[in-house]
Motif scaffolding. Structure first.
Motif, PDB file in Angstrom:
ATOM      1  N   ARG A  54       0.805  -1.214   0.000  1.00 29.59           N
ATOM      2  CA  ARG A  54       0.000   0.000   0.000  1.00 29.59           C
ATOM      3  C   ARG A  54       0.841   1.267   0.000  1.00 29.59           C
ATOM      4  O   ARG A  54       0.388   2.315  -0.475  1.00 29.59           O
ATOM      5  CB  ARG A  54      -0.936   0.007   1.203  1.00 29.59           C
ATOM      6  N   THR A 274      -0.550   0.253  -3.719  1.00 26.05           N
ATOM      7  CA  THR A 274      -1.696  -0.600  -4.046  1.00 26.05           C
ATOM      8  C   THR A 274      -2.322  -1.111  -2.762  1.00 26.05           C
ATOM      9  O   THR A 274      -1.738  -1.938  -2.063  1.00 26.05           O
ATOM     10  CB  THR A 274      -1.261  -1.775  -4.932  1.00 26.05           C
ATOM     11  N   GLU A 275      -3.501  -0.624  -2.458  1.00 28.03           N
ATOM     12  CA  GLU A 275      -4.196  -0.994  -1.226  1.00 28.03           C
ATOM     13  C   GLU A 275      -5.030  -2.253  -1.444  1.00 28.03           C
ATOM     14  O   GLU A 275      -5.804  -2.342  -2.396  1.00 28.03           O
ATOM     15  CB  GLU A 275      -5.105   0.144  -0.780  1.00 28.03           C
ATOM     16  N   VAL A 276      -4.859  -3.227  -0.565  1.00 29.29           N
ATOM     17  CA  VAL A 276      -5.685  -4.429  -0.585  1.00 29.29           C
ATOM     18  C   VAL A 276      -6.845  -4.224   0.376  1.00 29.29           C
ATOM     19  O   VAL A 276      -6.646  -3.891   1.546  1.00 29.29           O
ATOM     20  CB  VAL A 276      -4.868  -5.675  -0.186  1.00 29.29           C
ATOM     21  N   THR A 277      -8.065  -4.419  -0.114  1.00 26.77           N
ATOM     22  CA  THR A 277      -9.244  -4.191   0.726  1.00 26.77           C
ATOM     23  C   THR A 277      -9.804  -5.473   1.325  1.00 26.77           C
ATOM     24  O   THR A 277     -10.578  -5.429   2.286  1.00 26.77           O
ATOM     25  CB  THR A 277     -10.343  -3.495  -0.084  1.00 26.77           C
ATOM     26  N   GLY A 278      -9.434  -6.616   0.756  1.00 24.85           N
ATOM     27  CA  GLY A 278      -9.940  -7.870   1.297  1.00 24.85           C
ATOM     28  C   GLY A 278      -9.621  -9.032   0.384  1.00 24.85           C
ATOM     29  O   GLY A 278      -8.983  -8.870  -0.667  1.00 24.85           O
ATOM     30  N   LEU A 291      -8.538  -5.244  -4.652  1.00 25.66           N
ATOM     31  CA  LEU A 291      -7.765  -4.013  -4.541  1.00 25.66           C
ATOM     32  C   LEU A 291      -8.677  -2.794  -4.507  1.00 25.66           C
ATOM     33  O   LEU A 291      -9.782  -2.812  -5.056  1.00 25.66           O
ATOM     34  CB  LEU A 291      -6.790  -3.892  -5.713  1.00 25.66           C
ATOM     35  N   ALA A 292      -8.183  -1.718  -3.883  1.00 26.46           N
ATOM     36  CA  ALA A 292      -8.979  -0.499  -3.742  1.00 26.46           C
ATOM     37  C   ALA A 292      -9.274   0.161  -5.080  1.00 26.46           C
ATOM     38  O   ALA A 292     -10.254   0.903  -5.209  1.00 26.46           O
ATOM     39  CB  ALA A 292      -8.255   0.484  -2.822  1.00 26.46           C
ATOM     40  N   ASP A 293      -8.448  -0.098  -6.091  1.00 27.19           N
ATOM     41  CA  ASP A 293      -8.685   0.518  -7.407  1.00 27.19           C
ATOM     42  C   ASP A 293      -9.703  -0.259  -8.235  1.00 27.19           C
ATOM     43  O   ASP A 293      -9.927   0.040  -9.412  1.00 27.19           O
ATOM     44  CB  ASP A 293      -7.374   0.670  -8.181  1.00 27.19           C
ATOM     45  N   SER A 310      -5.030  -5.909  11.994  1.00 31.02           N
ATOM     46  CA  SER A 310      -5.725  -5.634  10.725  1.00 31.02           C
ATOM     47  C   SER A 310      -6.248  -6.879  10.034  1.00 31.02           C
ATOM     48  O   SER A 310      -6.711  -6.808   8.904  1.00 31.02           O
ATOM     49  CB  SER A 310      -4.768  -4.898   9.765  1.00 31.02           C
ATOM     50  N   ARG A 313     -10.258  -7.732   8.365  1.00 36.14           N
ATOM     51  CA  ARG A 313     -10.781  -7.368   7.038  1.00 36.14           C
ATOM     52  C   ARG A 313     -10.352  -8.345   5.948  1.00 36.14           C
ATOM     53  O   ARG A 313     -10.836  -8.278   4.821  1.00 36.14           O
ATOM     54  CB  ARG A 313     -10.387  -5.936   6.684  1.00 36.14           C
TER      55      ARG A 313
END
Length: 543
Positions: A54, A274-278, A291-293, A310, A313
């Motif tokens: 991220r 690169t944000e991982v959301t789940g 990914l958040a994108d 964390s 999630r």
């Protein structure tokens, strides 16, 4: 979960559980040291690996802060067991001398410079003869004999536990008696008295309270007080004081950058910013990393390096009732080099001990009702003294990077309002340093970053501590949070919250152990054409 032969680094030949099904496409979440190590071992074993991070840089807890005219290490400054870096690079056929740029790691001599409230000082040398001479100078010849005795015991504890406990996966506490090599190591540790109290053993052996502090403060790394820490944690002061402390040219961040470069050169794909959301599960298998994108990365297996705080999630609930380690307040910035050169100690690492000791641990380590240190013991880090290339010039004045670390209670034991308290507490700490002879630090230290338990909590860290779960008996070795996730067939944990624990060498080992859970026996090295690094701006840079 299935069973495969013990993977890279395993000894004793036990069958260890591993993820089931194919393991060709693996996603590693988090490019800290554990994630980078896992990615290298998996790539070397023939997996197609995507590593997502991220932040805009690799390193995690061993990353960097960028300011207008300089950079500084954002986290760990103590490097031990550098051979583990070589091992991770070798997994893809690389070594530190042929990376671009080459990674140069030098021993710090001394590793630490300790200063005590009575004005006495001790330097820590890895060489036994030099350290004996230093102890004799400061504490007398009898203390030097006692130091040799302690060093021998710490070394035997380290050697007994390394292969079978630190560098090995556990499926169950019963593994300690189920497998011959582990059973032999356990018997040796019992014979050595390594399940007694570390503080008691060190105090009884050394007698001099200054030496006792120097060989027990490392218990903080394990998240407990010396009188509570088990003797098995003697491995930590042994690494610090006998095996050597090192520093890479360019700062600790160079280690992460080198590992990342070797990974992409071997064909791995690294995505920064690169944000991982789940994770998207079908039954109990992770099928995609979300990914958040809006994208989703298909996967056969996932190595998850998120902090224990964390995990929810990601559908990987942490163990209940975890107790967190103490936290820290860390200030990063610059000081004029001329002022710093007048300070009472000139060393890369200075531990400036307060007069209190037992009280300090009693204040910051209780699980409820913790308090700030009433008589602070502080770690001062001045990396430019080892790497002059880190000095910077502003106008006609030369400056050096400077970091100050003060242990403090975590947010579970002391839920303080750090957004309000942080700056005021830092002023108090700087005033203490002024009184101890670090003249000019209060007025001339330009602070560019202040990290507190609130900072760590915002990053998802358990109870606002970067040191994760404390190494209590029920949270260590085979009792620590396992790297296999209960109820998930193809998700593996890595990082300081899981086995083997907190620290730079253990983070590297954690990545190696996670890779074993995915592929079992190392399937050999397979090199691909260089891949691209995907940066948040959308530009592509070839590594």
């Amino acid at each position: 979960m299935g069973h495969r032969p013990g993977g890279p680094g395993c000894t004793g030949g036990p069958l260890v559980k591993s993820v089931t099904g194919p393991a060709e496409e693996v996603v590693v979440v988090g490019a800290g040291l554990s994630g980078l190590a896992a990615a290298l071992y998996l790539t070397g074993a023939g997996c197609s690996v995507t590593l997502v991070e991220r932040a805009d840089d690799v390193g995690g807890r061993v990353g960097r802060y960028r300011f207008a005219d300089y950079e500084i290490d954002s986290g760990a400054t103590v490097l031990t067991l550098p051979a583990l870096i070589d091992d991770a690079l070798a997994a893809v056929g690389a070594d530190a001398s042929n990376t671009t740029p080459p990674l140069r790691i030098r021993p710090l001599d001394p590793a630490y410079h300790a200063r005590f409230a009575d004005g006495s000082e001790l330097r820590v040398f890895a060489d036994a003869d030099r350290m004996s001479a230093e102890v004799a100078r400061a504490c007398g010849p009898d203390a030097a004999v006692r130091y040799r005795r302690l060093r021998d015991w710490l070394g035997r504890v380290f050697r007994a536990e390394y292969d079978e406990f630190l560098a090995a996966n556990f499926d169950s506490p019963l593994d300690m008696v189920r497998y011959r090599d582990k059973r032999a190591a356990l018997i040796e540790l019992i014979r050595l008295g390594a399940f007694g109290r570390l503080g008691t053993r060190v105090t009884r052996t050394l007698r001099d309270p200054r030496l006792t502090r120097l060989f027990t403060f490392q218990a903080l790394y394990a998240g407990t007080a010396p009188e509570q820490a088990l003797g098995v944690y003697g491995a930590i002061p042994y690494m610090d004081t006998a095996l050597g402390v090192y520093f890479p040219d360019g700062g600790m961040r160079s280690v992460a950058e080198t590992l990342a470069g070797a990974f992409t050169d071997a064909g791995g794909r690294l995505e920064l910013g690169t944000e991982v959301t789940g994770l998207d599960y079908r039954r109990n298998r992770a099928r995609r990393v979300l990914l958040a994108d809006g994208r989703a990365l298909p996967c056969d297996a996932v190595v998850l390096t998120a902090d224990l705080g964390s995990l929810d999630r990601f559908g990987a609930r942490p163990r209940r009732g975890l107790r967190a380690s103490p936290s820290a307040v860390v200030a990063h910035g610059t000081v004029p080099a001329e002022i710093a050169q007048s300070w009472p100690v000139q060393a890369h690492h200075t531990i400036d001990f307060g007069e209190a000791w037992d009280r300090t641990f009693a204040e910051i380590t209780p699980w409820r009702g913790g308090r700030l240190m009433s008589d602070p013991s502080l770690l001062l880090t001045r990396p430019a003294l080892s790497d002059p290339g880190l000095y910077l010039t502003r106008g006609e004045t030369r400056y050096e990077p400077f970091s100050l670390l003060a242990p403090c209670p975590n947010l579970d034991s002391a839920p303080l309002d750090w957004d309000r308290l942080g700056s005021a507490y830092l002023r108090e700490l700087l005033a203490v340093l002024e009184e101890r002879g670090y003249h000019g630090v209060a007025a001339q230290f330009t602070v560019d970053r202040l990290d507190t338990p609130a900072t760590w909590l915002d990053q998802g860290m358990l109870a606002g501590t970067p040191f994760s779960a404390a190494h209590l008996f029920r949270q260590t070795g085979p009792f620590r949070t396992r790297n296999l996730v209960r109820g998930r067939e193809n998700v593996v944990l890595a990082g300081c919250g899981t086995t083997p624990g907190v620290g730079v060498p253990t983070a590297l080992l954690s990545g190696k152990l996670a890779a074993q859970r995915v592929v079992g026996e190392n399937r050999g090295v397979r090199t691909r054409a260089p891949a691209t690094v995907r940066r948040p701006s959308g530009t592509e840079a070839v590594n």
